[in-house]
Motif scaffolding. Sequence first.
Motif, PDB file in Angstrom:
ATOM      1  N   LEU A  11     -11.248  76.867 -41.043  1.00 36.53           N
ATOM      2  CA  LEU A  11     -10.871  75.850 -42.020  1.00 36.53           C
ATOM      3  C   LEU A  11     -12.099  75.035 -42.432  1.00 36.53           C
ATOM      4  O   LEU A  11     -12.267  74.707 -43.618  1.00 36.53           O
ATOM      5  N   LEU A  12     -12.973  74.728 -41.472  1.00 36.22           N
ATOM      6  CA  LEU A  12     -14.195  73.998 -41.790  1.00 36.22           C
ATOM      7  C   LEU A  12     -15.101  74.826 -42.690  1.00 36.22           C
ATOM      8  O   LEU A  12     -15.699  74.303 -43.640  1.00 36.22           O
ATOM      9  N   ALA A  13     -15.195  76.132 -42.420  1.00 35.75           N
ATOM     10  CA  ALA A  13     -15.997  77.021 -43.272  1.00 35.75           C
ATOM     11  C   ALA A  13     -15.457  77.013 -44.703  1.00 35.75           C
ATOM     12  O   ALA A  13     -16.229  76.932 -45.674  1.00 35.75           O
ATOM     13  N   TRP A  17     -17.363  75.785 -48.147  1.00 34.81           N
ATOM     14  CA  TRP A  17     -17.468  76.617 -49.351  1.00 34.81           C
ATOM     15  C   TRP A  17     -16.835  75.915 -50.551  1.00 34.81           C
ATOM     16  O   TRP A  17     -17.351  76.006 -51.669  1.00 34.81           O
ATOM     17  N   GLY A  18     -15.723  75.219 -50.327  1.00 31.02           N
ATOM     18  CA  GLY A  18     -15.106  74.468 -51.418  1.00 31.02           C
ATOM     19  C   GLY A  18     -16.031  73.397 -51.953  1.00 31.02           C
ATOM     20  O   GLY A  18     -16.149  73.196 -53.166  1.00 31.02           O
ATOM     21  N   GLY A  19     -16.724  72.699 -51.038  1.00 33.61           N
ATOM     22  CA  GLY A  19     -17.720  71.713 -51.459  1.00 33.61           C
ATOM     23  C   GLY A  19     -18.877  72.334 -52.204  1.00 33.61           C
ATOM     24  O   GLY A  19     -19.501  71.690 -53.060  1.00 33.61           O
ATOM     25  N   GLY A  20     -19.157  73.605 -51.896  1.00 31.69           N
ATOM     26  CA  GLY A  20     -20.238  74.290 -52.596  1.00 31.69           C
ATOM     27  C   GLY A  20     -19.996  74.404 -54.087  1.00 31.69           C
ATOM     28  O   GLY A  20     -20.938  74.344 -54.885  1.00 31.69           O
ATOM     29  N   PHE A  21     -18.734  74.545 -54.498  1.00 29.37           N
ATOM     30  CA  PHE A  21     -18.429  74.617 -55.925  1.00 29.37           C
ATOM     31  C   PHE A  21     -18.812  73.309 -56.625  1.00 29.37           C
ATOM     32  O   PHE A  21     -19.316  73.324 -57.750  1.00 29.37           O
ATOM     33  N   VAL A  22     -18.556  72.180 -55.959  1.00 23.39           N
ATOM     34  CA  VAL A  22     -18.918  70.888 -56.536  1.00 23.39           C
ATOM     35  C   VAL A  22     -20.436  70.779 -56.656  1.00 23.39           C
ATOM     36  O   VAL A  22     -20.971  70.349 -57.693  1.00 23.39           O
ATOM     37  N   ALA A  23     -21.154  71.159 -55.591  1.00 24.86           N
ATOM     38  CA  ALA A  23     -22.623  71.097 -55.622  1.00 24.86           C
ATOM     39  C   ALA A  23     -23.178  71.997 -56.717  1.00 24.86           C
ATOM     40  O   ALA A  23     -24.128  71.628 -57.427  1.00 24.86           O
ATOM     41  N   GLN A  24     -22.596  73.184 -56.876  1.00 29.30           N
ATOM     42  CA  GLN A  24     -23.059  74.092 -57.918  1.00 29.30           C
ATOM     43  C   GLN A  24     -22.846  73.494 -59.307  1.00 29.30           C
ATOM     44  O   GLN A  24     -23.666  73.700 -60.210  1.00 29.30           O
ATOM     45  N   SER A  25     -21.733  72.773 -59.478  1.00 29.04           N
ATOM     46  CA  SER A  25     -21.431  72.175 -60.774  1.00 29.04           C
ATOM     47  C   SER A  25     -22.373  71.010 -61.081  1.00 29.04           C
ATOM     48  O   SER A  25     -22.952  70.937 -62.177  1.00 29.04           O
ATOM     49  N   GLU A 248     -10.335  77.984 -49.272  1.00 28.24           N
ATOM     50  CA  GLU A 248     -11.549  77.615 -50.008  1.00 28.24           C
ATOM     51  C   GLU A 248     -11.214  77.187 -51.433  1.00 28.24           C
ATOM     52  O   GLU A 248     -11.766  76.201 -51.950  1.00 28.24           O
ATOM     53  N   ALA A 249     -10.299  77.923 -52.072  1.00 24.80           N
ATOM     54  CA  ALA A 249      -9.921  77.594 -53.455  1.00 24.80           C
ATOM     55  C   ALA A 249      -9.251  76.229 -53.524  1.00 24.80           C
ATOM     56  O   ALA A 249      -9.491  75.451 -54.459  1.00 24.80           O
ATOM     57  N   LEU A 250      -8.401  75.926 -52.549  1.00 23.99           N
ATOM     58  CA  LEU A 250      -7.716  74.627 -52.539  1.00 23.99           C
ATOM     59  C   LEU A 250      -8.710  73.495 -52.317  1.00 23.99           C
ATOM     60  O   LEU A 250      -8.610  72.437 -52.955  1.00 23.99           O
ATOM     61  N   PHE A 251      -9.671  73.695 -51.415  1.00 21.82           N
ATOM     62  CA  PHE A 251     -10.686  72.675 -51.182  1.00 21.82           C
ATOM     63  C   PHE A 251     -11.539  72.465 -52.436  1.00 21.82           C
ATOM     64  O   PHE A 251     -11.877  71.330 -52.792  1.00 21.82           O
ATOM     65  N   GLY A 252     -11.895  73.565 -53.102  1.00 17.58           N
ATOM     66  CA  GLY A 252     -12.701  73.451 -54.310  1.00 17.58           C
ATOM     67  C   GLY A 252     -11.992  72.647 -55.379  1.00 17.58           C
ATOM     68  O   GLY A 252     -12.573  71.757 -56.006  1.00 17.58           O
ATOM     69  N   ALA A 253     -10.698  72.953 -55.586  1.00 18.88           N
ATOM     70  CA  ALA A 253      -9.919  72.226 -56.598  1.00 18.88           C
ATOM     71  C   ALA A 253      -9.752  70.755 -56.220  1.00 18.88           C
ATOM     72  O   ALA A 253      -9.884  69.861 -57.066  1.00 18.88           O
TER      73      ALA A 253
END
Length: 296
Positions: A11-13, A17-25, A248-253
Motif C-alpha cells: 500500500l505504501l508503494a 507511485w500515486g504521488g509520482g503522478f503529481v510530481a510528474q505533473s 496506485e490509481a486511487l492515490f494518484g487521483a
Amino acid sequence: MTRVQANLLLLLAAAIWGGGFVAQSTAMNMIGPFWFIGLRFAVATLVVLPFVWLEARKAAAPLQRHDLRLFLLVGLALFGGAATQQVGILTTTVTNSSFITGLYVVFVPLIAVVFLKRPPHPIVWPAAILALAGIFLLSGGALSHLTGGDLLTVVCAVFWALQITLAGVALTATGRPLALSAIQFAVTAVAGIAVAIFLEPISVDVILSAIWEILYVGIFSSGLAFALQLIGQRYTTASQAAIFLSSEALFGASLGALLLGETISPIGYVGCGLMFSAMLMVELVPEIMRRRTLAA
C-alpha cells in the motif's frame, strides 16, 4: 513478516507511485518532459547500482551477451512508456493519467498473445470492454473530449504492458531483477537525455527548479517503491498484492484533487470505477479460479 505488514508495504508503494503522478505533473511547469525523464532515471540508476553489485556477487553465473540485449529491449520499452506518459501529462490531468496508465494490467495478457503465443484468460475480453467503457465515461461520455494526452497515456499503458512482458521473460532467463532494473533505468536515462538535447532547452536553474520532483520520482518512485514491492510480494498472495498495488490509481487521483485542485465529473467517477474494476478482474479472477481448481 506477517501478511498484514506485507500488504501495508504494498500500500505504501502504491501511495508513493500515486504521488509520482503529481510530481510528474508539477515538474512540467519548470522543465521539459524529456529532460525530466533523463534526469529522473539517471537518479534511479545511481540508487540501484550498489544493490546490483551485491546481487552480482551472489549470482551463480555472469550475464551473457544475449541477456544484455534482452535487458536493452526492456529499457527501450520502459522509455516508450515513460515518454508517452510524460508528454501526455502535459495535456491531461493526474487523475486521467493515473487511471489510464493502470490499464496496463488489461493489456499484459493481450501482449502475451502477440509475442508469446499464450492465450489469455477469458476474463480479459470483458475486462477490456469494461476498460474501454471506463475511458469513454472518463472523457465525459464523448470521445471528442478525450485530449491528446489521454490518447498518449493509452499508448503508454501498452508500452508498460510490453515492458512487463519482456521483463518477465528476462527475469525467468537470468534471475537478476536488480541488474535488469539498473540497465533499463540507464537505457531510459540515456534515451531521454539524447532526445532532450535536440528538442528542449536546459540550464542549471531549470534543473534546480524541478530538483525536488526529479529526486522524488528518481529515489522514491523508482528506487524505494520498487524495493517495497519486491519485499511485500514475497509475504502475501498474488491476489492481495494486485488489490493493494492497483490502488496506485486511487492515490494518484486523490492526491491530484488534494494538491492540484483537480476535479472530475460524476460520470467520470463512474468511468474510473469501471477501469478500476477491469484492473481487479484481470488480476483476481484467474487467481480465484486457479485456487478453486486446485481445491477441487
